[in-house]
Design an enzyme around this catalytic site. Structure first.
Site, PDB file in Angstrom:
ATOM      1  CD  GLU A  35      -2.805   1.106   2.452  1.00 17.23           C
ATOM      2  OE1 GLU A  35      -2.767   0.161   3.264  1.00 17.23           O
ATOM      3  OE2 GLU A  35      -3.533   2.096   2.582  1.00 17.23           O
ATOM      4  NE  ARG A 259       1.878  -7.851   9.885  1.00 18.72           N
ATOM      5  CZ  ARG A 259       2.059  -6.769   9.130  1.00 18.72           C
ATOM      6  NH1 ARG A 259       3.085  -5.991   9.313  1.00 18.72           N
ATOM      7  NH2 ARG A 259       1.197  -6.462   8.210  1.00 18.72           N
ATOM      8  CE  LYS A 269       3.150   0.184   4.670  1.00 15.99           C
ATOM      9  NZ  LYS A 269       2.468  -0.002   3.401  1.00 15.99           N
TER      10      LYS A 269
HETATM   11  P1  ATP Z   1       2.435  -1.838   7.781  1.00 16.68           P
HETATM   12  O1  ATP Z   1       1.644  -2.220   8.977  1.00 16.68           O
HETATM   13  O2  ATP Z   1       3.852  -1.543   8.093  1.00 16.68           O
HETATM   14  O3  ATP Z   1       1.798  -0.769   6.968  1.00 16.68           O
HETATM   15  P2  ATP Z   1       1.351  -3.597   5.887  1.00 16.68           P
HETATM   16  O4  ATP Z   1       1.251  -5.080   5.935  1.00 16.68           O
HETATM   17  O5  ATP Z   1       0.112  -2.832   6.065  1.00 16.68           O
HETATM   18  O6  ATP Z   1       2.461  -3.152   6.891  1.00 16.68           O
HETATM   19  P3  ATP Z   1       1.582  -3.361   3.073  1.00 16.68           P
HETATM   20  O7  ATP Z   1       2.094  -2.251   2.282  1.00 16.68           O
HETATM   21  O8  ATP Z   1       0.128  -3.628   3.044  1.00 16.68           O
HETATM   22  O9  ATP Z   1       2.047  -3.126   4.558  1.00 16.68           O
HETATM   23  O10 ATP Z   1       2.398  -4.689   2.791  1.00 16.68           O
HETATM   24  C1  ATP Z   1       2.869  -5.157   1.565  1.00 16.68           C
HETATM   25  C2  ATP Z   1       3.260  -6.595   1.749  1.00 16.68           C
HETATM   26  O11 ATP Z   1       4.310  -6.708   2.694  1.00 16.68           O
HETATM   27  C3  ATP Z   1       2.111  -7.419   2.275  1.00 16.68           C
HETATM   28  O12 ATP Z   1       2.030  -8.643   1.570  1.00 16.68           O
HETATM   29  C4  ATP Z   1       2.452  -7.614   3.726  1.00 16.68           C
HETATM   30  O13 ATP Z   1       1.883  -8.778   4.220  1.00 16.68           O
HETATM   31  C5  ATP Z   1       3.979  -7.646   3.692  1.00 16.68           C
HETATM   32  N1  ATP Z   1       4.531  -7.224   4.976  1.00 16.68           N
HETATM   33  C6  ATP Z   1       4.332  -6.066   5.617  1.00 16.68           C
HETATM   34  N2  ATP Z   1       4.950  -6.037   6.811  1.00 16.68           N
HETATM   35  C7  ATP Z   1       5.570  -7.233   6.930  1.00 16.68           C
HETATM   36  C8  ATP Z   1       6.385  -7.838   7.946  1.00 16.68           C
HETATM   37  N3  ATP Z   1       6.675  -7.206   9.082  1.00 16.68           N
HETATM   38  N4  ATP Z   1       6.861  -9.073   7.715  1.00 16.68           N
HETATM   39  C9  ATP Z   1       6.574  -9.720   6.569  1.00 16.68           C
HETATM   40  N5  ATP Z   1       5.821  -9.216   5.587  1.00 16.68           N
HETATM   41  C10 ATP Z   1       5.311  -7.992   5.751  1.00 16.68           C
HETATM   42 MG    MG Z   2      -1.492  -2.171   5.189  1.00 19.98          MG
END
Ligand code: ATP
Ligand code: MG
Length: 553
Positions: A35, A259, A269
């Site tokens: 995202e 995660r 983020k």
């Molecule tokens: P954040 O909470 O930091 O915004 P998010 O999962 O909302 O993380 P996205 O941009 O939606 O962030 O994630 C893109 C991809 O990265 C998704 O497939 C997500 O599952 C993966 N991802 C994000 N954070 C992690 C993590 N800590 N470990 C492994 N994969 C991750």
């Molecule tokens: Mg997200």
């Protein structure tokens, strides 16, 4: 494409090999779906290495898809940074897509569900919807709008799209089962009204699909075979499958892995954005940040980050990985590749009384003993030098092998010196050390017969170049701030996470170093020339110290 290996597979690789066995001649397609609401962090690196790693290993390809269905938090700056970071990590996507490219398809999919009697427009307020949802132990209740006629639903949904209704007054919901034990299946919201400007579609839309309606369908449009996400999406899998089945579209499948979180830092983020917005760090690429851009600026290499992700592998249960392991991977990589130079972080002056005043000798020194192709350079030597103040002790304990009053030490690549006298200032602190050198003790040609146990680094005073050196340490002072739920994570920002040293003397070979280059300051650590270096004003970031605790993993 390489042959499937015989080494032990992780559980996703097992799933992929099983799929390949059942689908001979076909290839897998994965996607990385960020995202664009912030910069990528080390957790994302793990997901990138997994998704791209699978198609590098098994063939097929990986798409980059921006999951940009939330118009209010997304920005083009983030899109650019994400692309840059993935490339820097060493991966290439096949197609660059945006969930927003599919807004028309998704709108049509929604109408198909309405026509099938599987979706309805609900006029209830969000509070009522929440109230009627029930709890995990108590079934929900049907909305009074649930039995609306198909034609009326189609009409209202179109008018939602045309902007006839204010934000929040109506939603489109799937008609599934208000008593389903999985709360997500209790008539989930598919579309909401939000009169907001979108970074790509501008003001074309005032209804936006929810994650659960956008993600699976976008996967299906791209014929993603393995849609890999993190564990919190396990309850969403049922809805993912429900949408695809009822729309009768390409059967993408969702798989989950844990995660990856790191101790002493933050991998969210949303929280990283707070650090940026509230000025706790200088920006998304502050070298303390666990963002890919922060780690790059700090001097971490892409190879070290990829190796770290490989080492931690993937798991089915959330866990916190030891930061020491990442630091270990960084040191391991930098040890092979960096030139060794001399910088004196906390200088005291040495005057060699028997070395001719005004004389300069160019001493040859190997750039990197770990790399025979790295060559050597000349370092100037004179009668006035800086040494590290911790390398001198007036009265030293037995095992102290550095310089002491009356004792000997070797200057790296140069001569053996002896400290003859301490010249003190009126306040009792050291002004400088009067030393003498053994002319026949030159490194490599030493015939002096003087036995010394210690070698210290130094910089010639008249030849020194000044640098600003930023000593970075871990962002947080505790491994896991979530252990203190009463407190804000920002209360745990390590107050010593940045210590700035000004006017650090470094050897003149550093004068022409390019920003982004990492070198080893002998005995002091790895340092990366920072982007702030300009007009001859050198700035270095400490990437890592030379030694750390042995990591557990
Ligand atoms: P954040 O909470 O930091 O915004 P998010 O999962 O909302 O993380 P996205 O941009 O939606 O962030 O994630 C893109 C991809 O990265 C998704 O497939 C997500 O599952 C993966 N991802 C994000 N954070 C992690 C993590 N800590 N470990 C492994 N994969 C991750
Ligand atoms: Mg997200």
């Amino acid at each position: 494409m390489s042959e499937p290996t015989t080494e032990s597979l992780n559980f996703i690789e097992e799933i992929v090999e099983d799929w390949m066995g059942k689908n001979p001649g076909e290839h897998i397609i994965t996607r990385f779906p960020p995202e664009p609401n912030g910069y990528l962090h080390i957790g994302h690196a793990s997901s990138i290495c997994l998704n791209f790693g699978l198609t590098n290993k098994y063939g097929g390809y990986t798409n980059l898809r921006f999951d940009d269905t939330n118009p209010t938090t997304e920005e083009t700056e983030y899109v650019e940074s994400i692309k840059n970071d993935i490339k820097w990590l060493g991966f290439d996507w096949k197609n660059e897509y945006y969930a927003s490219d599919y807004f028309n398809n998704l709108y049509e999919f929604a109408k198909i569900l309405i026509q099938k009697g599987l979706a309805y427009v609900d006029d209830s307020s969000s509070e009522t919807i929440a109230q009627l949802k029930g709890t995990p132990t108590k079934p929900g209740e049907n909305s009074p709008f649930r039995e609306r006629a198909i034609a009326e639903n189609l009409d209202l949904f179109e008018r939602m799209k045309l902007g006839e209704f204010p934000d929040g007054t109506r939603v489109l919901r799937a008609k599934i089962d208000m008593s389903n034990p999985n709360m997500i299946m209790r008539d989930p919201i598919l579309y909401r009204i939000k009169k907001a400007h979108h970074h790509r579609t501008g003001d074309d839309w005032c209804i936006y699909p929810m994650y659960d309606f956008a993600h699976g369908q976008s996967d299906s449009i791209e014929k993603i075979t393995h849609s890999i996400c993190t564990m919190e999406f396990i309850p969403h899998r049922e809805l993912y499958d429900w949408c695809i089945e009822n729309l009768e579209i390409f059967p993408s499948k969702q798989y989950e892995f844990a995660r990856r979180n790191l101790n002493y830092t933050i991998t969210s983020k949303r929280k990283l954005l707070q650090l940026v917005n509230e000025g706790h760090v200088s920006g998304w690429d502050d070298p303390r940040m666990p963002t890919i851009s922060g780690m790059r600026r700090r001097g971490y290499t892409a190879a070290a980050i990829r190796n770290f992700c490989d080492k931690i592998g993937i798991a089915k249960r959330d866990n916190i990985v030891d930061m020491a392991l990442l630091e270990f991977c960084v040191r391991e990589d930098l040890n092979k590749s960096t030139d060794r130079l001399m910088a004196v972080l906390d200088p005291i002056k040495v005057v060699i009384t028997n070395y001719p005043e005004g004389k300069t000798e160019q001493l040859a020194i190997e750039n990197n003993p770990e790399d025979e192709n790295s060559g050597s350079r000349a370092i100037p030597f004179s009668n006035t030098l800086y040494i590290e103040s911790e390398d001198f002790m007036e009265e030293a304990p037995k095992k102290y092998f550095r310089l002491t009053l009356g004792g000997y030490v070797r200057l790296k690549g140069a001569y053996i010196i002896k400290c003859d006298e301490i010249v003190k200032k009126s306040d009792g602190s050291i002004d400088y050390l009067k030393c003498s050198y053994a002319e026949n003790s030159k490194s490599g040609q030493d015939t002096s017969g003087i036995a010394v146990k210690g070698t210290i680094h130094w910089v010639s005073v008249p030849h020194a170049v000044q640098a600003e050196v930023r000593l970075y340490d871990r962002l947080l002072s505790v491994p896991d701030p979530s252990e203190f739920p009463e407190q804000d994570f920002k209360d745990f920002i390590n107050p010593n996470s940045l210590v700035t040293l000004k006017n650090v003397p470094v050897e003149p070979a550093m004068a022409n170093i390019q920003p982004g280059t990492v070198v080893q300051f002998m005995r002091k650590g790895y340092f990366c020339c920072d982007l702030d270096t300009k007009d001859g004003q050198l700035v270095f970031n400490r990437t890592a110290t030379l030694k750390g605790d042995m990591p557990k993993f």
